[in-house]
Enzyme design. Structure first.
Site, PDB file in Angstrom:
ATOM      1  N   GLU A  43       0.411   3.216  -5.229  1.00  0.00           N
ATOM      2  CA  GLU A  43       1.481   2.300  -4.835  1.00  0.00           C
ATOM      3  C   GLU A  43       1.081   0.834  -4.958  1.00  0.00           C
ATOM      4  OE1 GLU A  43       4.340   3.150  -4.574  1.00  0.00           O
ATOM      5  OE2 GLU A  43       4.707   4.943  -3.390  1.00  0.00           O
TER       6      GLU A  43
HETATM    7  C1  BLG Z   1      11.407   5.329  -2.712  1.00  0.00           C
HETATM    8  C2  BLG Z   1      11.527   5.571  -1.215  1.00  0.00           C
HETATM    9  C3  BLG Z   1      12.419   6.757  -0.947  1.00  0.00           C
HETATM   10  C4  BLG Z   1      13.737   6.603  -1.648  1.00  0.00           C
HETATM   11  C5  BLG Z   1      13.494   6.363  -3.117  1.00  0.00           C
HETATM   12  O1  BLG Z   1      12.705   5.186  -3.263  1.00  0.00           O
HETATM   13  O2  BLG Z   1      10.690   4.157  -2.914  1.00  0.00           O
HETATM   14  N1  BLG Z   1      10.226   5.829  -0.706  1.00  0.00           N
HETATM   15  C6  BLG Z   1       9.646   5.035   0.182  1.00  0.00           C
HETATM   16  O3  BLG Z   1      10.144   4.077   0.669  1.00  0.00           O
HETATM   17  C7  BLG Z   1       8.262   5.399   0.583  1.00  0.00           C
HETATM   18  O4  BLG Z   1      12.604   6.886   0.434  1.00  0.00           O
HETATM   19  O5  BLG Z   1      14.475   7.797  -1.450  1.00  0.00           O
HETATM   20  S1  BLG Z   1      15.855   7.808  -0.655  1.00  0.00           S
HETATM   21  O6  BLG Z   1      15.627   7.162   0.632  1.00  0.00           O
HETATM   22  O7  BLG Z   1      16.190   9.220  -0.515  1.00  0.00           O
HETATM   23  O8  BLG Z   1      16.800   7.088  -1.480  1.00  0.00           O
HETATM   24  C8  BLG Z   1      14.753   6.217  -3.929  1.00  0.00           C
HETATM   25  O9  BLG Z   1      15.494   5.141  -3.504  1.00  0.00           O
HETATM   26  C9  BLG Z   1       8.578   3.535  -3.737  1.00  0.00           C
HETATM   27  C10 BLG Z   1       9.901   4.156  -4.060  1.00  0.00           C
HETATM   28  C11 BLG Z   1      10.436   3.355  -5.183  1.00  0.00           C
HETATM   29  C12 BLG Z   1       9.246   2.899  -5.937  1.00  0.00           C
HETATM   30  N2  BLG Z   1       8.107   2.937  -4.997  1.00  0.00           N
HETATM   31  C13 BLG Z   1       7.568   4.511  -3.258  1.00  0.00           C
HETATM   32  O10 BLG Z   1       7.114   5.333  -4.284  1.00  0.00           O
HETATM   33  C14 BLG Z   1       9.357   1.517  -6.493  1.00  0.00           C
HETATM   34  O11 BLG Z   1       8.926   0.558  -5.891  1.00  0.00           O
HETATM   35  N3  BLG Z   1       9.964   1.419  -7.668  1.00  0.00           N
HETATM   36  C15 BLG Z   1      10.160   0.141  -8.299  1.00  0.00           C
HETATM   37  C16 BLG Z   1       9.235   0.013  -9.456  1.00  0.00           C
HETATM   38  S2  BLG Z   1       9.463  -1.510 -10.251  1.00  0.00           S
HETATM   39  O12 BLG Z   1       8.742  -2.533  -9.494  1.00  0.00           O
HETATM   40  O13 BLG Z   1      10.872  -1.803 -10.282  1.00  0.00           O
HETATM   41  O14 BLG Z   1       8.933  -1.334 -11.562  1.00  0.00           O
END
Ligand code: BLG
Length: 491
Positions: free
Chosen positions: A314
């Site tokens: 992360e």
């Molecule tokens: C996750 C959330 C989930 C959520 C999903 O997104 O975040 N997890 C956490 O907060 C730990 O709870 O599921 S939901 O609540 O059922 O909708 C979907 O919305 C986080 C993710 C998203 C990802 N990292 C943890 O893995 C992230 O930051 N993506 C963006 C990448 S970038 O910067 O745009 O490239």
């Protein structure tokens, strides 16, 4: 009544003699090695306790050689008995000893000297002999540059033979050999600048680069080495034939490729820069958060190294990390998830870690009970990243394809479809970047493996501290645990 004429008697006598000879022959012919293994029901193998051969991880016994030989024993339908040698000389001298091991599986390379004592199988892994240096010292570019350096290699290894030969060419070459160390120690000694250079095989470098940020490959002294199993020399090649058949199958079935990827694929996955960075962060950043990972893990009955692996994926263990989408903190919680987990300051590493632990534990408990224990964690991680709703959609698409919605191996091939209209239009939760959770889980698996290989489960309270990274197979005995019996570990 039949009369026994002289000719009938002669024929009878001849027949008896021939029969007797046959019977005697049958009785006196000793069973082949393969037959003996099958009779005893045990395949006795000798190896070394090292990261590239045989060691313990979170699931118990593991290692490239161990896993390969375990498949071989299974194919023979016999039990596997593992013995570990203290050093290479001992390994060869034990091979073929009465009631001793019949097979050496220890990352061995064929050499003329060794061929006098053992027979080698077909090769199963291509490796190179690499010269390793510290990145802050000048890089040696050819054999001649080894002169005048403090060089240490493994006694009895193929590298010692190489060095002997080089010394003929460069009489000023000075080197030392030791049988008190493993290749992994030699790499650490270069990393800590206790020695200038060492020589080890490329697979060992590939596996250990993620622990030692300062080591670099100078050049390959020998490019075309091949690792093989060895059996005692002699005319009996029954076992060798069986081994070669097994290795050919292992190549075809993809088993060898899978093992190579798992143990030696870190650098391929992380890239060289990623591997150096991981090793650096392991020493410099992880110690700051290890206690928080352990506490949170304990509270939610999870392995702390899994949480740490998630944290690395992360944020690279940076508490102020922020994604393009505004997700923040060491465990990258969205605002909504943070709130639901009772986290009010996402940038506080302790809170973030605790929130992440609570969330992954919750997701684990919400997964359908049909998903078996070994796969649950990968599904929960995917849900952590993409959300449970999208994961459910992917499982439904998986079932619709006739694949198994409870097998991570199947679901991960379908998840990327959530980004294609043709597929997501049929789902309840619609579009998602379905490739991301697959990548996410793959990376965490890799980090988790590395972390469990660094920190041994049997050493409660082991700490990764700067300069004293624990490496697999070389657990320091801190007095709280019994040392592993280096002699015979049977199973
Ligand atoms: C996750 C959330 C989930 C959520 C999903 O997104 O975040 N997890 C956490 O907060 C730990 O709870 O599921 S939901 O609540 O059922 O909708 C979907 O919305 C986080 C993710 C998203 C990802 N990292 C943890 O893995 C992230 O930051 N993506 C963006 C990448 S970038 O910067 O745009 O490239």
């Amino acid at each position: 009544m039949h009369l026994l004429t002289p000719s009938t008697i002669r024929t009878l006598l001849l027949c008896c003699a021939a029969g007797l000879l046959l019977a005697l022959n049958g009785c006196s012919k000793p069973p082949s090695t393969l037959e003996r293994i099958q009779e005893k029901g045990v395949l006795h193998v000798i190896t070394r306790n090292s990261p590239s051969t045989y060691f313990q991880d979170r699931n118990g016994d593991t290692g490239f050689e161990y896993e390969l030989v375990k498949h071989f024993a299974k194919q023979l339908g016999v039990e596997l008995k593992i013995e570990t040698a203290e050093n290479i000389d001992q390994l060869f001298s034990r091979l073929g000893a009465e009631d001793g091991p019949v097979l050496a599986a220890a990352g061995l390379v064929e050499s003329p000297a060794r061929l006098a004592h053992v027979r080698f199988s077909d090769p199963y892994l291509d490796v190179a002999a690499q010269v390793i240096y510290h990145h802050k010292s000048p890089r040696p570019k050819q054999a001649q540059h080894l002169v005048g350096k403090n060089l240490l290699a493994l006694k009895g290894s193929i590298h010692e033979d190489n060095l002997k030969a080089l010394k003929q060419e460069y009489p000023d070459l000075d080197y030392a050999v030791s049988d008190q160390v493993e290749s992994v120690d030699l790499l650490r000694m270069v990393d800590e600048q206790q020695i200038d250079l060492t020589l080890v095989n490329s697979n060992q470098v590939a596996m250990n680069q993620v622990y030692f940020p300062n080591i670099r490959v100078a050049f390959n002294l020998n490019d075309n080495l091949q690792q093989r199993w060895a059996i005692a020399a002699g005319d009996d090649i029954s076992l060798l034939n069986e081994i070669n058949r097994f290795l050919a199958n292992a190549k075809q079935s993809g088993l060898l490729q899978r093992l190579t990827e798992r143990y030696y694929g870190h650098v391929d996955t992380l890239g060289y820069v990623g591997a150096y960075a991981f090793a650096r962060h392991l020493q410099q950043r992880l110690p700051n958060y290890e206690a928080a990972f352990r506490d949170a893990a304990k509270e939610h009955a999870i392995d702390w190294r899994l949480l740490a692996a998630m944290g690395y994926q992360e944020s690279h263990w940076l508490p102020t990390a922020t994604s393009k989408t505004g997700v923040r903190g060491l465990m990258m919680l969205t605002q909504r998830t943070a709130q639901a987990m009772g986290v009010n300051d996402r940038l506080d590493p302790k809170q973030s870690i605790l929130g992440g632990a609570r969330y992954i534990a919750l997701l684990m408990s919400q997964l359908p009970s049909e998903i078996n224990a070994s796969d649950r964690i990968w599904f929960a991680l995917a849900a952590y990243n993409v959300g449970m709703g999208h994961l459910e959609d992917a499982r439904k698409l998986t079932a619709a394809e006739g694949l198994d919605p409870n097998a991570w191996l199947d679901v991960k091939t379908i998840l990327p479809r959530l980004a294609q209209k043709q597929w997501y239009s049929k789902t309840r939760y619609g579009y998602a970047r379905g490739g991301e959770p697959v990548h996410f889980v793959n990376n965490i698996r890799r980090y988790y493996d590395i972390l469990t290989w660094v920190t041994q489960p049997q050493i409660e309270g082991a700490h990764i501290t700067s300069g004293s990274t624990h490496v697999p197979g070389l657990q320091p005995n801190d007095g709280r645990t019994a040392p592993i019996d280096p002699a015979v570990i049977s199973q």
